[in-house]
Motif scaffolding. Structure first.
Motif, PDB file in Angstrom:
ATOM      1  N   MET A 201       0.916  -1.043   0.013  1.00 28.25           N
ATOM      2  CA  MET A 201       0.052   0.029   0.174  1.00 28.25           C
ATOM      3  C   MET A 201       0.969   1.140   0.028  1.00 28.25           C
ATOM      4  O   MET A 201       1.771   1.491   0.740  1.00 28.25           O
ATOM      5  N   CYS A 202       0.811   1.949  -1.002  1.00 32.43           N
ATOM      6  CA  CYS A 202       1.667   3.118  -1.177  1.00 32.43           C
ATOM      7  C   CYS A 202       0.893   4.501  -0.897  1.00 32.43           C
ATOM      8  O   CYS A 202      -0.478   4.520  -1.171  1.00 32.43           O
ATOM      9  N   TYR A 203       1.711   5.480  -0.468  1.00 33.12           N
ATOM     10  CA  TYR A 203       1.352   6.933  -0.359  1.00 33.12           C
ATOM     11  C   TYR A 203       1.087   7.606  -1.714  1.00 33.12           C
ATOM     12  O   TYR A 203       1.603   7.015  -2.701  1.00 33.12           O
ATOM     13  N   GLY A 218       8.522   4.576  -0.148  1.00 29.93           N
ATOM     14  CA  GLY A 218       9.108   4.412   0.978  1.00 29.93           C
ATOM     15  C   GLY A 218       8.165   4.805   2.106  1.00 29.93           C
ATOM     16  O   GLY A 218       6.987   5.172   1.944  1.00 29.93           O
ATOM     17  N   ASP A 219       8.891   4.869   3.257  1.00 29.42           N
ATOM     18  CA  ASP A 219       8.296   5.353   4.760  1.00 29.42           C
ATOM     19  C   ASP A 219       8.063   6.783   4.669  1.00 29.42           C
ATOM     20  O   ASP A 219       8.844   7.561   4.305  1.00 29.42           O
ATOM     21  N   ILE A 220       7.271   7.211   5.699  1.00 29.45           N
ATOM     22  CA  ILE A 220       7.310   8.625   6.291  1.00 29.45           C
ATOM     23  C   ILE A 220       7.405   8.395   7.785  1.00 29.45           C
ATOM     24  O   ILE A 220       6.233   8.387   8.563  1.00 29.45           O
ATOM     25  N   THR A 221       8.574   8.421   8.250  1.00 31.98           N
ATOM     26  CA  THR A 221       8.797   8.145   9.785  1.00 31.98           C
ATOM     27  C   THR A 221       8.116   9.525  10.665  1.00 31.98           C
ATOM     28  O   THR A 221       8.404  10.368  10.188  1.00 31.98           O
ATOM     29  N   GLY A 222       7.402   8.881  11.475  1.00 32.17           N
ATOM     30  CA  GLY A 222       6.754   9.985  12.675  1.00 32.17           C
ATOM     31  C   GLY A 222       5.623  10.414  12.076  1.00 32.17           C
ATOM     32  O   GLY A 222       4.727  11.382  12.715  1.00 32.17           O
ATOM     33  N   PHE A 223       4.754   9.817  10.997  1.00 30.96           N
ATOM     34  CA  PHE A 223       3.667  10.556  10.410  1.00 30.96           C
ATOM     35  C   PHE A 223       2.540   9.534  10.577  1.00 30.96           C
ATOM     36  O   PHE A 223       2.570   8.321  10.252  1.00 30.96           O
TER      37      PHE A 223
END
Length: 265
Positions: A201-203, A218-223
């Motif tokens: 599942m992608c943004y 990729g990831d969005i750390t802290g979101f």
């Protein structure tokens, strides 16, 4: 339906013979609130930040003596870490390292359990300071910041009446090399995409409001993403030198939530 249109919709329903006459009445939670318009939880403003204790004021106005870098002493610290969906607060308490789970609710820091600390022995004054600091973590009654989007000062008020002021450290980017910050839009839904060896599942992201949406693998750390909310974020792009197999080499670390908008479904 937007927030501004909602009161007019209620008025029209009432004029037509009461709310029961409206066939598309909004679903209600057990407390009677409209679940479609429940505010989404804001992203954790403390995620991936680190702080030094700069001032400890007591209820009578006196200042407690605390270690400070200006006196070549190691300050008390608090870091807030997001790791694979778990949140953890960690730092130095005056003698020992500590950590504890935490959450942020409506801007209020809540330490969810008594901190766990290492077991070193120090001078009595340091041990007393550490004891009071660790006990105070679960007794924070108010949390405030000097800036709601990019805070540099944080203040806690404890149930004892003590006030602790923290200054923000330069945020370390763990696990990679940090690039420049950038502004990005994030769409209100994550969508299936091909990532590495399988489906994920992608943004959906874009740099400007006029561009088409593109996948972000990729990831969005802290979101703390909430479906149904469209965001504009300030992020720092991080290159991981040794990414996991089939994982992107680039990820983003959230710096601030600039805008968020409820999207009608």
């Amino acid at each position: 339906m937007s927030y501004s249109a909602y009161p007019r919709w209620l008025a029209l329903c009432a004029l037509a013979g009461g709310l029961a006459a409206c066939s598309s009445a909004p679903p209600l939670a057990a407390n009677g609130q409209d679940t479609r318009y429940r505010p989404a939880a804001a992203s954790d403003i403390l995620a991936q930040t680190s702080w030094d204790l700069a001032r400890w004021a007591q209820p009578g106005g006196g200042l407690r003596t605390i270690p400070h870098p200006s006196t070549n002493s190691r300050p008390l610290t608090a870091s807030f870490i997001h790791d694979q969906g778990a949140t953890r607060m960690a730092g130095f308490a005056g003698c020992n390292q500590y950590n504890a789970p935490y959450t942020v609710a409506n801007g209020q820091l809540i330490v969810q359990a008594q901190p766990v600390a290492t077991m070193m022995a120090c001078a009595p004054q340091s041990m007393a300071l550490e004891r009071d600091y660790l006990a105070g973590l679960t007794r924070i009654t108010a949390t405030s910041f000097d800036n709601s989007s990019n805070p540099q000062r944080m203040t806690w008020v404890l149930s004892s009446g003590d006030t602790l002021d923290f200054g923000r450290r330069t945020d370390p980017i763990v696990g990679g090399t940090a690039g420049a910050s950038k502004l990005v839009y994030v769409n209100s839904e994550r969508v299936p995409c091909n990532a590495g060896a399988g489906r994920a599942m992608c943004y959906q992201v874009r740099d400007s409001a006029t561009q088409p949406w593109q996948f972000w693998y990729g990831d969005i750390t802290g979101f703390n993403f909430q479906p149904g909310i469209r965001y504009r974020l300030r992020v720092v792009e991080v290159t991981d030198p040794n990414p996991p197999a089939d994982a992107p080499a680039v990820r983003w670390v959230l710096d601030a939530v600039i805008e968020q908008e409820i999207v009608n479904r």
